[in-house]
Design a protein around this motif. Structure first.
Motif, PDB file in Angstrom:
ATOM      1  N   ASN A   4       2.086 -37.296 -13.688  1.00  0.00           N
ATOM      2  CA  ASN A   4       3.429 -37.582 -13.164  1.00  0.00           C
ATOM      3  C   ASN A   4       3.768 -36.695 -11.962  1.00  0.00           C
ATOM      4  OD1 ASN A   4       3.867 -39.472 -15.140  1.00  0.00           O
ATOM      5  ND2 ASN A   4       5.238 -38.228 -16.364  1.00  0.00           N
ATOM      6  N   HIS A   5       3.531 -35.391 -12.109  1.00  0.00           N
ATOM      7  CA  HIS A   5       3.856 -34.451 -11.039  1.00  0.00           C
ATOM      8  C   HIS A   5       2.990 -34.696  -9.803  1.00  0.00           C
ATOM      9  CE1 HIS A   5       6.699 -32.488 -13.471  1.00  0.00           C
ATOM     10  NE2 HIS A   5       5.923 -31.611 -14.076  1.00  0.00           N
ATOM     11  N   SER A   6       1.711 -34.978 -10.022  1.00  0.00           N
ATOM     12  CA  SER A   6       0.812 -35.244  -8.893  1.00  0.00           C
ATOM     13  C   SER A   6       1.267 -36.479  -8.124  1.00  0.00           C
ATOM     14  CB  SER A   6      -0.626 -35.435  -9.386  1.00  0.00           C
ATOM     15  OG  SER A   6      -1.126 -34.235  -9.921  1.00  0.00           O
ATOM     16  N   PHE A   7       1.696 -37.489  -8.861  1.00  0.00           N
ATOM     17  CA  PHE A   7       2.178 -38.711  -8.209  1.00  0.00           C
ATOM     18  C   PHE A   7       3.454 -38.437  -7.423  1.00  0.00           C
ATOM     19  CE2 PHE A   7       4.641 -42.661  -8.119  1.00  0.00           C
ATOM     20  CZ  PHE A   7       3.701 -43.518  -7.555  1.00  0.00           C
ATOM     21  N   LEU A   8       4.388 -37.721  -8.045  1.00  0.00           N
ATOM     22  CA  LEU A   8       5.656 -37.413  -7.385  1.00  0.00           C
ATOM     23  C   LEU A   8       5.426 -36.632  -6.094  1.00  0.00           C
ATOM     24  CD1 LEU A   8       8.789 -37.312  -7.407  1.00  0.00           C
ATOM     25  CD2 LEU A   8       8.608 -35.242  -8.834  1.00  0.00           C
ATOM     26  N   GLY A   9       4.472 -35.709  -6.115  1.00  0.00           N
ATOM     27  CA  GLY A   9       4.234 -34.873  -4.956  1.00  0.00           C
ATOM     28  C   GLY A   9       3.339 -35.474  -3.901  1.00  0.00           C
ATOM     29  N   SER A  10       2.593 -36.543  -4.235  1.00  0.00           N
ATOM     30  CA  SER A  10       1.521 -37.010  -3.345  1.00  0.00           C
ATOM     31  C   SER A  10       1.694 -38.397  -2.760  1.00  0.00           C
ATOM     32  CB  SER A  10       0.187 -36.991  -4.107  1.00  0.00           C
ATOM     33  OG  SER A  10      -0.073 -35.736  -4.653  1.00  0.00           O
ATOM     34  N   LYS A  11       2.539 -39.224  -3.351  1.00  0.00           N
ATOM     35  CA  LYS A  11       2.610 -40.593  -2.853  1.00  0.00           C
ATOM     36  C   LYS A  11       2.955 -40.611  -1.371  1.00  0.00           C
ATOM     37  CE  LYS A  11       7.173 -41.168  -5.003  1.00  0.00           C
ATOM     38  NZ  LYS A  11       8.033 -41.117  -3.855  1.00  0.00           N
ATOM     39  N   ILE A  12       2.324 -41.502  -0.659  1.00  0.00           N
ATOM     40  CA  ILE A  12       2.389 -41.510   0.806  1.00  0.00           C
ATOM     41  C   ILE A  12       3.661 -42.173   1.328  1.00  0.00           C
ATOM     42  CG2 ILE A  12       1.274 -42.451   2.872  1.00  0.00           C
ATOM     43  CD1 ILE A  12      -0.158 -40.041   1.736  1.00  0.00           C
ATOM     44  N   SER A  16       5.438 -46.966  -7.697  1.00  0.00           N
ATOM     45  CA  SER A  16       6.189 -46.896  -6.444  1.00  0.00           C
ATOM     46  C   SER A  16       7.146 -45.717  -6.535  1.00  0.00           C
ATOM     47  CB  SER A  16       6.962 -48.191  -6.210  1.00  0.00           C
ATOM     48  OG  SER A  16       7.952 -48.351  -7.223  1.00  0.00           O
ATOM     49  N   SER A  17       8.016 -45.578  -5.539  1.00  0.00           N
ATOM     50  CA  SER A  17       8.961 -44.468  -5.543  1.00  0.00           C
ATOM     51  C   SER A  17       9.934 -44.543  -6.707  1.00  0.00           C
ATOM     52  CB  SER A  17       9.737 -44.443  -4.224  1.00  0.00           C
ATOM     53  OG  SER A  17      10.433 -45.661  -4.046  1.00  0.00           O
ATOM     54  N   SER A  18      10.152 -45.734  -7.229  1.00  0.00           N
ATOM     55  CA  SER A  18      11.154 -45.910  -8.279  1.00  0.00           C
ATOM     56  C   SER A  18      10.579 -45.942  -9.689  1.00  0.00           C
ATOM     57  CB  SER A  18      11.937 -47.199  -8.035  1.00  0.00           C
ATOM     58  OG  SER A  18      11.075 -48.319  -8.018  1.00  0.00           O
ATOM     59  N   LYS A  19       9.260 -46.203  -9.818  1.00  0.00           N
ATOM     60  CA  LYS A  19       8.721 -46.380 -11.166  1.00  0.00           C
ATOM     61  C   LYS A  19       7.221 -46.142 -11.204  1.00  0.00           C
ATOM     62  CE  LYS A  19       8.358 -49.805 -14.894  1.00  0.00           C
ATOM     63  NZ  LYS A  19       8.544 -51.225 -15.269  1.00  0.00           N
ATOM     64  N   ILE A  20       6.765 -45.386 -12.213  1.00  0.00           N
ATOM     65  CA  ILE A  20       5.336 -45.242 -12.489  1.00  0.00           C
ATOM     66  C   ILE A  20       4.938 -46.344 -13.464  1.00  0.00           C
ATOM     67  CG2 ILE A  20       3.610 -43.806 -13.627  1.00  0.00           C
ATOM     68  CD1 ILE A  20       5.021 -41.362 -12.521  1.00  0.00           C
ATOM     69  N   ASN A  21       3.928 -47.118 -13.082  1.00  0.00           N
ATOM     70  CA  ASN A  21       3.478 -48.236 -13.920  1.00  0.00           C
ATOM     71  C   ASN A  21       2.275 -47.883 -14.792  1.00  0.00           C
ATOM     72  OD1 ASN A  21       5.388 -50.038 -12.702  1.00  0.00           O
ATOM     73  ND2 ASN A  21       4.036 -50.139 -10.914  1.00  0.00           N
ATOM     74  N   ALA A  35     -14.284 -47.034 -16.864  1.00  0.00           N
ATOM     75  CA  ALA A  35     -14.044 -48.309 -17.547  1.00  0.00           C
ATOM     76  C   ALA A  35     -12.857 -48.216 -18.506  1.00  0.00           C
ATOM     77  CB  ALA A  35     -15.300 -48.743 -18.300  1.00  0.00           C
ATOM     78  N   LYS A  36     -12.432 -46.986 -18.820  1.00  0.00           N
ATOM     79  CA  LYS A  36     -11.253 -46.790 -19.670  1.00  0.00           C
ATOM     80  C   LYS A  36      -9.962 -47.127 -18.932  1.00  0.00           C
ATOM     81  CE  LYS A  36     -13.530 -43.037 -22.233  1.00  0.00           C
ATOM     82  NZ  LYS A  36     -13.510 -41.585 -22.515  1.00  0.00           N
ATOM     83  N   LEU A  37     -10.036 -47.221 -17.595  1.00  0.00           N
ATOM     84  CA  LEU A  37      -8.863 -47.548 -16.782  1.00  0.00           C
ATOM     85  C   LEU A  37      -8.751 -49.051 -16.623  1.00  0.00           C
ATOM     86  CD1 LEU A  37      -9.426 -44.965 -13.893  1.00  0.00           C
ATOM     87  CD2 LEU A  37      -8.047 -44.639 -15.957  1.00  0.00           C
ATOM     88  N   ASN A  38      -7.556 -49.570 -16.732  1.00  0.00           N
ATOM     89  CA  ASN A  38      -7.322 -50.999 -16.506  1.00  0.00           C
ATOM     90  C   ASN A  38      -6.990 -51.199 -15.032  1.00  0.00           C
ATOM     91  OD1 ASN A  38      -6.514 -53.642 -16.372  1.00  0.00           O
ATOM     92  ND2 ASN A  38      -5.111 -53.539 -18.118  1.00  0.00           N
ATOM     93  N   LYS A  39      -7.953 -51.688 -14.273  1.00  0.00           N
ATOM     94  CA  LYS A  39      -7.753 -51.800 -12.823  1.00  0.00           C
ATOM     95  C   LYS A  39      -6.639 -52.782 -12.459  1.00  0.00           C
ATOM     96  CE  LYS A  39     -11.977 -53.123 -11.929  1.00  0.00           C
ATOM     97  NZ  LYS A  39     -13.189 -53.548 -11.179  1.00  0.00           N
ATOM     98  N   ASP A  40      -6.315 -53.695 -13.355  1.00  0.00           N
ATOM     99  CA  ASP A  40      -5.227 -54.647 -13.083  1.00  0.00           C
ATOM    100  C   ASP A  40      -3.866 -53.949 -13.023  1.00  0.00           C
ATOM    101  OD1 ASP A  40      -7.011 -56.750 -13.005  1.00  0.00           O
ATOM    102  OD2 ASP A  40      -6.773 -57.237 -15.122  1.00  0.00           O
ATOM    103  N   GLU A  41      -3.770 -52.763 -13.638  1.00  0.00           N
ATOM    104  CA  GLU A  41      -2.511 -52.006 -13.622  1.00  0.00           C
ATOM    105  C   GLU A  41      -2.438 -51.041 -12.451  1.00  0.00           C
ATOM    106  OE1 GLU A  41      -0.784 -50.856 -17.573  1.00  0.00           O
ATOM    107  OE2 GLU A  41      -2.860 -51.101 -18.210  1.00  0.00           O
ATOM    108  N   LEU A  42      -3.527 -50.906 -11.708  1.00  0.00           N
ATOM    109  CA  LEU A  42      -3.591 -49.982 -10.582  1.00  0.00           C
ATOM    110  C   LEU A  42      -3.403 -50.751  -9.290  1.00  0.00           C
ATOM    111  CD1 LEU A  42      -6.664 -47.954 -11.866  1.00  0.00           C
ATOM    112  CD2 LEU A  42      -4.317 -47.121 -11.753  1.00  0.00           C
TER     113      LEU A  42
END
Length: 313
Positions: free
Chosen positions: A123-131, A152-157, A196-203
């Motif tokens: 969460n923190h990495s996303f908040l600090g790094s999103k372009i 996005s800026s409003s929601k982590i999916n 493979a543990k990551l669901n690429k459809d959610e990324l």
């Protein structure tokens, strides 16, 4: 100024990110228009050395960390910063002697060390790094773990932390018996199974790669002798160039990586593993490039701290 907008008063905050390989200090001013960097220090303690094998942070690694924190304490005191937030990540999460280590660190720095879970780190990495304000996939390659966050800026999916870090995988796969080619093949197979543990459809969105692996690769690809924030931050890196750099890392002795390509001496031995993590993820997502961010967890920690105070008032 790279900024993330929100409304409140001016505050100076220092954040320390105690990672598996690095100890990072950010001193920033948060204003109504966003966050402005005052000081940003990157030093390497390699706290996670052999933690994957022994389950403990060694006496030598603890002393390396203490030496860096003594330096950071002087910087913080000189800057007269009262708001200090310190977080610990993968190595401290894994170490059986984490309480002893934290006690030593807290005695030096004078503030509590909070060990955060992988999901909170994400969460923190996303908040600090999103372009930008659109969807991004932030990938934070650490020494012990790598975090993947999409939103996005409003929601982590989506968010997930996997125990695939540059120090951990170097020690596990690239320092044993057997040929280098066999070691890399085994490591790549392990990475494929983990990813493979990551669901690429959610990324969804641009891949934004954070931390020392992508910034070191960008410096290398740009032919820079020294780290240059203005050139590296938001640098667009092609998968083709990444593969070329990986070939150089495979075929170049450590001393030449340091002297010819200006890789930090304490990163040169783990950069290949970090680069393979990056390559396998970009390929898994079927992308042709990614963006490098010089920001990261320490930026998100500052913003989260500031916003939490804002909510209290």
């Amino acid at each position: 100024m790279d900024s993330i907008s929100f409304q409140s008063e001016v505050m100076k905050v220092a954040s320390i990110d105690i990672g598996t390989n690095t100890l990072l200090l950010l001193i920033a001013e948060v204003t109504e228009s966003g966050l402005e960097i005052i000081e940003d220090y990157h030093l390497i303690a390699r706290l996670g050395e052999n933690v994957d094998k022994t389950g403990e942070i060694s006496t030598e690694a603890i002393e390396r960390g203490c030496a860096i924190l003594r330096n950071y304490k002087q910087i913080i005191d000189k800057a007269e910063i009262e708001n200090v937030v310190i977080v610990g990540t993968s190595a401290l999460r894994d170490a059986k002697n984490r309480d002893l280590v934290c006690a030593k660190f807290e005695e030096i720095i004078g503030s509590p060390v909070r060990i955060i879970k992988g999901e909170e780190e994400a969460n923190h990495s996303f908040l600090g790094s999103k372009i930008d304000e659109s969807n991004n996939i932030v990938m934070d390659i650490g020494g012990g773990s790598t975090e993947f966050v999409s939103g996005s800026s409003s929601k982590i999916n989506f968010r997930r932390s996997l125990d695939i870090g540059a120090v951990r995988l170097t020690e596990r796969f690239l320092k044993g018996a057997g040929s280098q080619a066999e070691q890399i093949e085994e490591l790549n197979k392990f990475l494929s199974d983990e990813l493979a543990k990551l669901n690429k459809d959610e990324l969804k969105g641009e891949i934004v790669a954070v931390a020392g692996t992508p910034t070191s690769l960008a410096q290398m690809n740009l032919g820079l002798k020294n780290y240059d924030y203005t050139l590296i931050h938001k640098y667009r890196f092609s998968l083709v160039d990444l593969k070329k750099n990986i070939e150089i890392l495979i075929n170049t002795p450590k001393e030449d990586l340091i002297s010819k390509y200006h890789i930090h001496p304490n990163r040169a031995d783990i950069l290949l593993a970090g680069s393979l993590i990056l390559q396998k993820f970009v390929e898994y997502m079927q992308r042709e490039d990614f963006i490098v961010s010089c920001h990261g967890l320490r930026f998100g920690v500052v913003l989260d701290y500031f916003q939490s105070l804002k909510r209290l008032h």
